[in-house]
Design an enzyme around this catalytic site. Structure first.
Site, short mmCIF file in Angstrom:
data_model
loop_
_atom_site.label_atom_id
_atom_site.label_comp_id
_atom_site.label_asym_id
_atom_site.label_seq_id
_atom_site.Cartn_x
_atom_site.Cartn_y
_atom_site.Cartn_z
N CYS A 171 0.80 -1.23 0.00
CA CYS A 171 0.00 0.00 0.00
C CYS A 171 0.83 1.28 0.00
O CYS A 171 0.28 2.38 0.05
CB CYS A 171 -0.95 -0.03 1.18
SG CYS A 171 -1.94 -1.53 1.17
N HIS A 177 -2.24 8.47 6.13
CA HIS A 177 -2.56 7.18 5.52
C HIS A 177 -3.96 6.78 5.99
O HIS A 177 -4.79 6.41 5.19
CB HIS A 177 -1.49 6.14 5.93
CG HIS A 177 -1.64 4.83 5.25
ND1 HIS A 177 -1.67 4.71 3.89
CD2 HIS A 177 -1.77 3.57 5.75
CE1 HIS A 177 -1.81 3.42 3.56
NE2 HIS A 177 -1.88 2.72 4.68
N GLU A 219 -0.11 5.38 13.43
CA GLU A 219 0.18 6.61 12.69
C GLU A 219 -0.03 7.84 13.58
O GLU A 219 0.76 8.78 13.55
CB GLU A 219 -0.72 6.71 11.45
CG GLU A 219 -0.39 7.92 10.59
CD GLU A 219 -1.19 7.97 9.28
OE1 GLU A 219 -2.16 7.20 9.13
OE2 GLU A 219 -0.83 8.79 8.41
N LYS A 235 -9.44 8.62 2.75
CA LYS A 235 -9.87 7.27 2.33
C LYS A 235 -11.39 7.06 2.41
O LYS A 235 -11.92 6.25 1.67
CB LYS A 235 -9.10 6.21 3.10
CG LYS A 235 -7.65 6.16 2.58
CD LYS A 235 -6.87 4.97 3.05
CE LYS A 235 -5.55 4.83 2.30
NZ LYS A 235 -4.55 5.86 2.62
N PHE A 253 1.85 -3.24 4.06
CA PHE A 253 2.29 -4.52 4.62
C PHE A 253 3.78 -4.65 4.44
O PHE A 253 4.34 -4.16 3.48
CB PHE A 253 1.67 -5.68 3.83
CG PHE A 253 0.25 -5.96 4.16
CD1 PHE A 253 -0.41 -5.28 5.14
CD2 PHE A 253 -0.43 -6.94 3.45
CE1 PHE A 253 -1.74 -5.56 5.43
CE2 PHE A 253 -1.76 -7.23 3.73
CZ PHE A 253 -2.41 -6.54 4.71
#
Lengths: 85, 354, 399
Positions: free
Chosen positions: C161, C294, C305, C324, C387
């Site tokens: 990602c 993120h 984060e 997102k 990941f």
């Protein structure tokens, strides 16, 4: 119950690829995660699928798994109470 | 001021076994359509708790990485840069199969997690506790050279002193069976070598090759990597200008090349590109290696290891000669590597003895 | 970095909130999310999950690109080509061969969408064999290169990602090192059964629109899309008098080296990536006016984060949001889609809202922007993590 525990030990070894470990190496009360057998969060997800596929038990919250997967003893107890297959 | 970049350590798991001084003298020419790498024992190298989930690619990668770092006496590199064409195909295949077989039910996450292309580089970082720069390139036959280009930039610009560079691809039954069905890999019943190949497709294999690259020359240094250039697409007729411009950029003349290491793999169409390069470099001795490594996306890393061997030991293992007769040479200073696959993903790499 | 960094002269995007940069901007300003149920392919998960799906079939995308069938463009390649074409138009590039031009793309799913559809027929029938070579991740990049007629340095990054952020970083370094004059950088990922089921197996998909940084967040929504930037050297910008949308001034990449999928509790990798990006940009943390986080809305990511942001910014964490909830998590494309939003933020003087936020996390004293803010911004930091502990941060600065 003893048969179920033996079956569980074999399944755990198989789905988690626990090489060099035999069912006799796993004690009923032995802690599976962290110390003991040294399983981790990815293994927990694998065990959730095992519960679903083999015993028809659906666990939607991975956190719940923590209590159930403490040891083979606790897993067997939960399964015999909740299994649908 | 650009710094020089040296190959200070090499590690590999290949169809010819692990990296060692005898790898070329022991070598057997591949004559099978699919040849898995000769696996070392991983016991003691990777703990049982960790290894139980690992595919071959991951194990080979970790072995090769540790071998390369050890030779260069590097504990934790400043960066890890890898290339892989197909990534962790074994896990990818496994997840896909269970998706099909169970119709989206009872899927377990391990193979999905490990299907991501950066798995090997990430596992090495985890094993080494290396928190530095970490990138994986996936672009067919230049997957490894893309990682090499990144490594050169990191070291030339002084963004690190030691970079672990690698290429990994693994045999995965399902993926390779598709490549076989598509005619890319020879049929299983065929037993031809790169030299005797007449049937369609090529001999495939697998391997992990790692290089501990450094900004300083040390006792174990094999040689210097001077430059690399990548090109997505070329016609055989354009090979000449591609080569000439690379040589000119590096202030060289064609006659300066002592050897050229070519990616001959037994495919007639691919041959056209390599013979075009040979014509441009009449003074260079032609060498090849895919008869030993087999074809896979990052197999050109085996070619770089072969170049490093020639530079360090100043001798060419006879098994690498492409022609039967060669002019005797006593020094091997400048070596050019050229690889491509089916007219795509061309890379020229220039290395020099140090 | 010397000078003002690397110039961004063009941007292109396709996501579930719009087919163009303008459509994406308008949807963000309107605060409308782009999540829905999967419609493009059948899946058992259809009723259980929300996705940021682009409601165009592959045939429609193919037609809009003017491709002639049969071809072997996968959805990933089709989406990528759509966004790259826009980026080149936006940068006013007529001929990609007039300068030393490269293409650094990124993807995680590659051609898996066709392998999962036709793979089981490959051994018994040759009908769909043209998709066999479309499977590797690098093929989508080749298809895009072929579509725009580029010949040169073309390669692909895949770091889960954080992929697109690393492609952008590599492009900037290629320009800085003098190897290229211009480079098209970004990422593309189409939704596939493989990925939705993979994330489902990880039990990190929410059964409702996602709520980044909320105490009761239940996980992420997947999305699909593509975005690309055209980066050009300062020399070309000067010589050709090109309009500059923003400058890429900082970038950092680090590895968390903690776990295969989970982020560390103190956000070490994220912290190091942000720290490096600030060092490259020669900026202090308080120069950052907005962080495009993120923010996947998984319990693990947002806490990690958030802790990393508190470590780097101390008591004065700048305004931040995760976009997102608009697009879903577009995996390898996310870093590029959010780079486009960061550039729009600088250009328009806006901070996009972090939709669906309700309750602050009890572990952290952090509250994202819940409404679109209008204010002048000079420097925006964008985070992308993946990941394997791959953490990357980019800093864009006002032109």
């Amino acid at each position: 119950m003893t048969a179920l525990k033996e079956e569980l030990k074999r399944q755990i070894i198989e789905v988690l690829n626990l090489e060099d470990i035999t069912p006799a190496d796993i004690q009923d009360e032995e802690v599976l995660f962290g110390e003991g057998l040294g399983l981790d969060s990815i293994d927990a997800l694998e065990l959730i699928v095992l519960m679903d596929k083999t015993y028809g038990i659906k666990l939607s919250d991975p956190k719940k798994g923590r209590d159930i997967f403490q040891s083979v003893e606790t897993m067997a107890a939960y399964i015999s109470e909740n299994r649908t297959k | 001021m650009k710094r020089s970049v040296f190959i200070n350590g090499i590690g590999a798991v290949t169809a010819q076994g692990v990296w060692r001084p005898e790898i070329f003298s022991d070598a057997q020419v591949i004559a099978d359509a699919i040849t898995p790498a000769d696996q070392p024992s991983y016991k003691g190298l990777i703990s049982p708790g960790v290894i139980r989930r690992m595919s071959r690619g991951m194990k080979m990668g970790i072995y090769a990485a540790k071998q390369a770092l050890e030779e260069a006496s590097v504990t934790i590199p400043d960066a890890i840069v890898t290339g892989t064409g197909l990534g962790c195909s074994e896990d990818s295949d496994k997840f896909l199969r269970s998706l099909w077989e169970n119709e989206e039910q009872f899927l377990t996450p391990t193979s999905f997690i490990q299907s991501t292309h950066n798995t090997v580089a990430a596992q090495i970082a985890l094993q080494l506790q290396c928190k530095g720069y970490n990138v994986t390139y996936v672009n067919g036959a230049i997957s490894f050279e893309s990682a090499l280009l990144d490594t050169l930039m990191l070291l030339q610009m002084g963004e690190g002193d030691n970079v672990l560079l690698g290429g990994v691809d693994e045999v995965a039954e399902q993926t390779y069976s598709y490549l076989q069905a598509g005619g890319y890999i020879k049929a299983g019943s065929i037993h031809e070598t790169v030299k005797t190949s007449v049937s369609p497709g090529v001999n495939y294999a697998e391997g992990a090759h790692f290089f501990s690259m450094g900004g300083h020359k040390i006792a174990s240094s094999y040689g210097e990597v001077v430059d690399v250039v990548l090109q997505n697409d070329l016609e055989p007729s354009e090979v000449s200008s591609f080569l000439q411009s690379f040589i000119a950029t590096n202030d060289l003349r064609p006659d300066d090349m002592d050897a050229v290491i070519l990616g001959y793999n037994g495919d007639e169409q691919d041959d056209l590109f390599y013979s075009a390069i040979q014509l441009e470099l009449p003074a260079a001795t032609s060498l090849y290696y895919k008869h030993l490594s087999g074809q896979f996306d990052s197999c050109s890393a085996f070619g770089l290891a072969a170049a490093a061997f020639v530079m360090k030991y100043q001798t060419v293992p006879p098994v690498l000669y492409w022609n039967e007769k060669n002019y005797p040479k006593t020094t091997w200073r400048n070596i050019l590597l050229y690889n491509q696959y089916q007219g795509k993903d061309h890379a020229l790499v220039f290395v020099r003895a140090c | 970095m010397t000078g003002r960094g690397v110039a961004v002269t063009g941007i292109g995007i396709i996501s579930s909130i719009g087919n163009t940069v303008e459509e994406n901007l308008q949807t963000i300003l309107a605060g409308k999310h782009g999540l829905s149920r999967i419609a493009n392919f059948p899946t058992r998960l259809q009723e259980y999950i929300w996705v940021g799906e682009i409601k165009h079939s592959n045939e429609a995308l193919s037609d809009s690109l003017g491709l002639t069938s049969p071809h072997a463009f996968t959805r990933t390649a089709l989406l990528g080509a759509c966004a790259v074409r826009q980026a080149l138009e936006s940068a006013n590039v007529q001929d990609v061969c007039d300068l030393r031009t490269g293409l650094i793309s990124s993807t995680s799913v590659g051609g898996m969408d066709y392998t999962e559809r036709y793979g089981m027929t490959y051994l018994t029938s040759s009908e769909w064999h043209r998709y066999i070579p479309s499977h590797p991740a690098g093929d989508s990049t080749h298809k895009i290169a072929q579509y725009i007629g580029i010949k040169g340095l073309v390669t692909t990054v895949s770091t889960a990602c954080s992929s697109a952020a690393n492609a952008i970083m590599m492009g900037a370094r290629l320009i800085r090192s003098g190897r290229l004059d211009r480079v098209i950088v970004g990422g593309t990922d189409g939704l596939s059964k493989f990925t939705v089921n993979g994330f489902h197996a990880l039990m990190i998909l929410a059964d409702a629109p996602c709520q980044p940084f909320d105490m009761h967040r239940k996980g992420l929504n997947l999305g699909e899309g593509a975005a690309y930037l055209v980066l050009e050297s300062e020399e070309i910008v000067q010589r050709e008098g090109k309009g500059v949308l923003a400058y890429l001034t900082g970038y950092g990449n680090a590895n968390d080296a903690f776990h295969q999928t989970a982020s560390s509790e103190n956000g070490e990798g994220a912290f190091l990536a942000m720290e490096k990006a600030l060092a490259v940009a020669q900026l202090t943390p308080h120069a950052i006016d907005y962080v495009n986080a993120h923010g996947t809305a998984t319990p693990n990511n947002d806490l990690s984060e958030g802790r990393a942001m508190q470590r780097i910014f101390k008591n004065t964490v700048p305004p931040f949001s995760s976009t997102k909830p608009f697009t879903g998590h577009t995996l390898a494309a996310a870093g590029a889609i959010e780079a486009v939003y960061s550039i729009l933020a600088l250009q328009q003087g806006i901070i996009p809202a972090n939709l669906h936020f309700d309750t602050p996390m009890e572990e952290l004293d952090l509250i994202p922007e819940t409404e679109t803010q209008h204010q002048s911004l000079s420097h925006v930091l964008s985070n992308s993590f993946g990941f394997g502990g791959n953490c990357s941060s980019l800093i864009f600065s006002k032109a």
